[in-house]
Design an enzyme around this catalytic site. Structure first.
Site, PDB file in Angstrom:
ATOM      1  N   ASP A  18     -60.595 -33.410 -46.800  1.00 37.61           N
ATOM      2  CA  ASP A  18     -60.769 -33.049 -45.389  1.00 37.61           C
ATOM      3  C   ASP A  18     -60.128 -34.154 -44.563  1.00 37.61           C
ATOM      4  O   ASP A  18     -59.724 -35.197 -45.109  1.00 37.61           O
ATOM      5  CB  ASP A  18     -62.269 -32.930 -45.064  1.00 37.61           C
ATOM      6  CG  ASP A  18     -62.546 -32.644 -43.596  1.00 37.61           C
ATOM      7  OD1 ASP A  18     -61.843 -31.789 -43.018  1.00 37.61           O
ATOM      8  OD2 ASP A  18     -63.449 -33.266 -43.007  1.00 37.61           O
ATOM      9  N   SER A  19     -60.106 -33.956 -43.257  1.00 39.65           N
ATOM     10  CA  SER A  19     -59.600 -35.016 -42.376  1.00 39.65           C
ATOM     11  C   SER A  19     -60.503 -36.245 -42.427  1.00 39.65           C
ATOM     12  O   SER A  19     -60.103 -37.314 -42.001  1.00 39.65           O
ATOM     13  CB  SER A  19     -59.558 -34.506 -40.937  1.00 39.65           C
ATOM     14  OG  SER A  19     -60.872 -34.190 -40.513  1.00 39.65           O
ATOM     15  N   TYR A  50     -58.034 -34.056 -37.318  1.00 40.57           N
ATOM     16  CA  TYR A  50     -56.839 -33.221 -37.481  1.00 40.57           C
ATOM     17  C   TYR A  50     -56.719 -32.207 -36.336  1.00 40.57           C
ATOM     18  O   TYR A  50     -55.629 -31.818 -35.952  1.00 40.57           O
ATOM     19  CB  TYR A  50     -56.909 -32.436 -38.798  1.00 40.57           C
ATOM     20  CG  TYR A  50     -56.494 -33.190 -40.040  1.00 40.57           C
ATOM     21  CD1 TYR A  50     -56.155 -34.548 -40.011  1.00 40.57           C
ATOM     22  CD2 TYR A  50     -56.436 -32.519 -41.266  1.00 40.57           C
ATOM     23  CE1 TYR A  50     -55.781 -35.206 -41.179  1.00 40.57           C
ATOM     24  CE2 TYR A  50     -56.056 -33.176 -42.428  1.00 40.57           C
ATOM     25  CZ  TYR A  50     -55.729 -34.520 -42.383  1.00 40.57           C
ATOM     26  OH  TYR A  50     -55.351 -35.159 -43.540  1.00 40.57           O
ATOM     27  N   GLY A  51     -57.867 -31.741 -35.865  1.00 41.80           N
ATOM     28  CA  GLY A  51     -57.872 -30.663 -34.863  1.00 41.80           C
ATOM     29  C   GLY A  51     -57.210 -31.074 -33.560  1.00 41.80           C
ATOM     30  O   GLY A  51     -56.925 -30.231 -32.715  1.00 41.80           O
ATOM     31  N   CYS A  81     -61.594 -28.056 -45.161  1.00 36.95           N
ATOM     32  CA  CYS A  81     -61.271 -28.263 -43.749  1.00 36.95           C
ATOM     33  C   CYS A  81     -60.710 -26.952 -43.203  1.00 36.95           C
ATOM     34  O   CYS A  81     -59.703 -26.455 -43.709  1.00 36.95           O
ATOM     35  CB  CYS A  81     -60.218 -29.373 -43.652  1.00 36.95           C
ATOM     36  SG  CYS A  81     -59.586 -29.671 -42.000  1.00 36.95           S
ATOM     37  N   THR A  83     -59.341 -26.502 -40.331  1.00 33.29           N
ATOM     38  CA  THR A  83     -58.099 -26.761 -39.606  1.00 33.29           C
ATOM     39  C   THR A  83     -56.919 -26.811 -40.575  1.00 33.29           C
ATOM     40  O   THR A  83     -55.893 -26.162 -40.369  1.00 33.29           O
ATOM     41  CB  THR A  83     -58.216 -28.103 -38.847  1.00 33.29           C
ATOM     42  OG1 THR A  83     -59.408 -28.074 -38.060  1.00 33.29           O
ATOM     43  CG2 THR A  83     -57.022 -28.349 -37.967  1.00 33.29           C
ATOM     44  N   GLU A 160     -67.540 -38.343 -37.169  1.00 38.25           N
ATOM     45  CA  GLU A 160     -66.907 -39.296 -38.102  1.00 38.25           C
ATOM     46  C   GLU A 160     -67.610 -40.648 -38.127  1.00 38.25           C
ATOM     47  O   GLU A 160     -67.634 -41.318 -39.141  1.00 38.25           O
ATOM     48  CB  GLU A 160     -65.449 -39.553 -37.675  1.00 38.25           C
ATOM     49  CG  GLU A 160     -64.451 -38.566 -38.191  1.00 38.25           C
ATOM     50  CD  GLU A 160     -64.278 -38.617 -39.696  1.00 38.25           C
ATOM     51  OE1 GLU A 160     -63.862 -39.643 -40.215  1.00 38.25           O
ATOM     52  OE2 GLU A 160     -64.600 -37.614 -40.353  1.00 38.25           O
ATOM     53  N   CYS A 191     -66.031 -25.564 -38.459  1.00 41.15           N
ATOM     54  CA  CYS A 191     -65.422 -26.871 -38.785  1.00 41.15           C
ATOM     55  C   CYS A 191     -66.419 -27.534 -39.720  1.00 41.15           C
ATOM     56  O   CYS A 191     -67.637 -27.497 -39.467  1.00 41.15           O
ATOM     57  CB  CYS A 191     -65.228 -27.689 -37.515  1.00 41.15           C
ATOM     58  SG  CYS A 191     -64.914 -29.451 -37.823  1.00 41.15           S
ATOM     59  N   HIS A 193     -67.235 -30.457 -40.286  1.00 36.99           N
ATOM     60  CA  HIS A 193     -68.041 -31.573 -39.762  1.00 36.99           C
ATOM     61  C   HIS A 193     -69.350 -31.073 -39.132  1.00 36.99           C
ATOM     62  O   HIS A 193     -70.342 -31.803 -39.101  1.00 36.99           O
ATOM     63  CB  HIS A 193     -67.275 -32.320 -38.664  1.00 36.99           C
ATOM     64  CG  HIS A 193     -66.223 -33.267 -39.153  1.00 36.99           C
ATOM     65  ND1 HIS A 193     -65.067 -32.854 -39.764  1.00 36.99           N
ATOM     66  CD2 HIS A 193     -66.158 -34.628 -39.106  1.00 36.99           C
ATOM     67  CE1 HIS A 193     -64.318 -33.913 -40.061  1.00 36.99           C
ATOM     68  NE2 HIS A 193     -64.962 -35.003 -39.682  1.00 36.99           N
TER      69      HIS A 193
HETATM   70  N1  DGL Z   1     -63.446 -30.800 -40.664  1.00 36.76           N
HETATM   71  C1  DGL Z   1     -62.281 -30.196 -40.160  1.00 36.76           C
HETATM   72  C2  DGL Z   1     -62.395 -28.694 -40.013  1.00 36.76           C
HETATM   73  O1  DGL Z   1     -63.108 -28.084 -40.768  1.00 36.76           O
HETATM   74  C3  DGL Z   1     -61.453 -30.853 -39.126  1.00 36.76           C
HETATM   75  C4  DGL Z   1     -62.049 -31.639 -38.047  1.00 36.76           C
HETATM   76  C5  DGL Z   1     -60.955 -32.450 -37.415  1.00 36.76           C
HETATM   77  O2  DGL Z   1     -60.463 -33.338 -38.093  1.00 36.76           O
HETATM   78  O3  DGL Z   1     -60.579 -32.123 -36.277  1.00 36.76           O
HETATM   79  O4  DGL Z   1     -61.759 -28.101 -39.207  1.00 36.76           O
END
Ligand code: DGL
Length: 263
Positions: A18-19, A50-51, A81, A83, A160, A191, A193
């Site tokens: 994941d990110s 990443y988003g 992830c 994204t 994070e 997401c 997170h």
């Molecule tokens: N955990 C990620 C997702 O499921 C990305 C969150 C991020 O890095 O913006 O989209």
């Protein structure tokens, strides 16, 4: 470009990434579903979130992670992830045609099928909600169900750091979701997170049901490993290891802490 992806072997590991820490919520489901497998988790915390990057950047970062995992002997990949799945999964599957690659998508289907009186709120990154994958999911599943898609800019970045109950997390959630209070009864955590702040989301929205892609992803991985005869022997005791692009003991401690958190 198709790459000669290793010949996956049953005694290889499953690469999960994941990110950052978010995919650890998926990892918890994977370990419960497949306790005999070895999982190598990689969080790209140095480049999170990443988003809030461009789709091209997300593709470059994920390609590099998958290339490294394949070189190291991964027998399957879980893109934990939403994204990165939306941005890069089709291209990765083409590139590594003989490698099982499982992605995560917003659990809109189960939320629609669960039925309810209110609307469905989908929380995700801006990329996830904008790209074709989610647009298609919405067309397919949500024709009769009112969906409110909310791009939660800033939320993954705050998660994070691990301070899940800080005032700024509560304030951001109020700002993002407060207007929907009383009008939604189902929340899709689009997401990986977000499952870590489920109770903080409920503080804003009240009595809602949550849906996320973790359990479905774990079942899909089991199916693919089984079909390709890549499941580990049941006498093997699976192991989990963590690595991050922020390579410090504190960061890895944070990953291990998330692995113990309810989500
Ligand atoms: N955990 C990620 C997702 O499921 C990305 C969150 C991020 O890095 O913006 O989209």
């Amino acid at each position: 470009m198709e790459m000669e992806a290793a010949h996956p072997q049953a005694d290889g590991f499953v690469g999960v990434f994941d990110s950052g820490v978010g995919g650890v919520s998926v990892l918890q489901h994977l370990v419960r579903e497949l306790p005999h497998e070895d999982f190598h988790y990689f969080g790209d915390s140095a480049h999170a979130p990443y988003g809030e990057r461009s789709v091209e950047e997300v593709c470059e970062l994920t390609d590099a992670i998958v290339d490294r995992m394949v070189t190291d002997g991964a027998k399957a990949i879980v893109i934990a992830c939403n994204t990165a799945t939306s941005a890069a999964a089709p291209e990765l599957r083409e590139r590594y045609a003989n490698l099982p690659i499982v992605g995560v998508e917003p659990a809109l289907k189960p939320a629609v099928l669960a039925g309810g009186e209110g609307d469905i709120l989908v929380m995700g990154t801006e990329i996830t909600l904008r790209l074709e994958k989610f647009q298609k999911l919405e067309e397919r599943w949500a024709s009769g169900a009112p969906v409110r898609a909310v791009a939660c800019v800033g939320l993954a970045g705050r998660i994070e750091h691990g301070n899940l109950d800080d005032a700024d997390v509560h304030e951001l959630l109020e700002h993002l979701l407060g207007a929907h209070r009383g009008e939604v009864d189902r929340v899709v955590l689009g997401c990986t997170h977000y499952p870590f702040v489920r109770s903080q989301i409920a503080d804003v929205l009240g009595d809602v049901r949550f849906f996320d892609g973790g359990a479905g992803t774990a079942r899909q991985l089991r199916r693919l490993l089984d079909q390709r005869e890549l499941l580990r022997d049941e006498t093997h005791v699976g192991e989990v290891s963590f690595a991050s692009s922020i390579d410090s003991p504190e960061e890895l401690e944070l990953y291990r802490w998330f692995f113990t958190q309810p989500c």
